[in-house]
Design an enzyme around this catalytic site. Structure first.
Site, PDB file in Angstrom:
ATOM      1  N   HIS A  16       0.830  -1.202   0.000  1.00 55.64           N
ATOM      2  CA  HIS A  16       0.000   0.000   0.000  1.00 55.64           C
ATOM      3  C   HIS A  16       0.867   1.256   0.000  1.00 55.64           C
ATOM      4  CE1 HIS A  16       1.015   0.859   4.197  1.00 55.64           C
ATOM      5  NE2 HIS A  16       0.920  -0.451   4.394  1.00 55.64           N
ATOM      6  N   GLU A  89      -1.894  -7.414   7.162  1.00 61.36           N
ATOM      7  CA  GLU A  89      -0.561  -7.360   7.751  1.00 61.36           C
ATOM      8  C   GLU A  89      -0.504  -8.283   8.971  1.00 61.36           C
ATOM      9  OE1 GLU A  89       2.513  -7.323   7.774  1.00 61.36           O
ATOM     10  OE2 GLU A  89       2.992  -5.195   7.408  1.00 61.36           O
TER      11      GLU A  89
END
Length: 213
Positions: A16, A89
């Protein structure tokens, strides 16, 4: 190396864009932080570069910073998007939201001991890297089974990308190993017959300095 035939699914993995906590060097884990203005510009630039490749669809982490990145990138690539919790994550538990500097100052011996555990590294209240690898590779294999022969953009997180690439390279995930993943790069994995392999890491610099893919 697998051949590029109609049954091989190709994955382009990227992290990202920059967030507020990235800039503050805070651990995000599965908490969230909004994209910075620079991060939004990054994602817009990445989209223009990525539209030079052929994409059939995108899968992304369901955490907001990944979804926000995809929303901007997809203004250029314009493909169907599926969000997957398995692409999140690593969960950093009680260390989420803190900086490594703070943790080093507070519990230096614990941080050193846990870091030297490699794949079994598990922050207090969090998850280990083996689990991150397992859920990440399950998502990719399921996508390859559902959309065989396609090219899929994967927008996720640095920790998950490391877990996928390091396991495939049989690395021990120790701090003494050299860094191999360059920041702001796209990495290619392929999957055929339920097996994931690396095609090329650091294949495309998303800042445009190297557009080989």
């Amino acid at each position: 190396m697998m051949t590029n035939d109609e049954k091989t699914t190709r994955f382009g993995l990227m992290r990202h864009a920059e967030t507020v906590w990235n800039r503050e060097k805070r651990i995000q884990g599965q908490l969230d932080s909004r994209l910075t203005a620079a991060g939004k510009r990054q994602a817009e630039s990445w989209g223009h570069l990525l539209e030079t490749c052929r994409w059939d669809r995108c899968i992304c982490s369901d955490i907001a910073r990944a979804r926000a990145t995809v929303a901007i990138v997809n203004q250029s690539v314009n493909v169907p998007v599926t969000c997957e919790a398995g692409l999140r994550e690593q969960n950093w538990g009680r260390w989420s939201g803190r900086s490594i500097a703070e943790i080093k100052a507070e519990v230096p011996d614990l941080l050193t001991r846990l870091t030297m555990q490699g794949w079994q590294f598990r922050p207090p209240g969090g998850e280990d890297r083996d689990n991150v690898w397992e859920r990440g590779q399950r998502v990719l294999k399921a996508a390859a089974n559902k959309w065989p022969g396609t090219t899929i953009l994967v927008v996720t997180h640095e920790g998950l990308i490391k877990c996928l690439v390091y396991r495939l390279l049989q690395r021990r995930f120790l701090p003494t190993e050299p860094r191999i993943l360059k920041p702001a790069h796209l990495h290619w994995l392929v999957c055929s017959r339920g097996q994931i392999e690396i095609e090329k890491i650091n294949a495309m610099a998303l800042d445009g300095s190297d557009s080989s893919a």
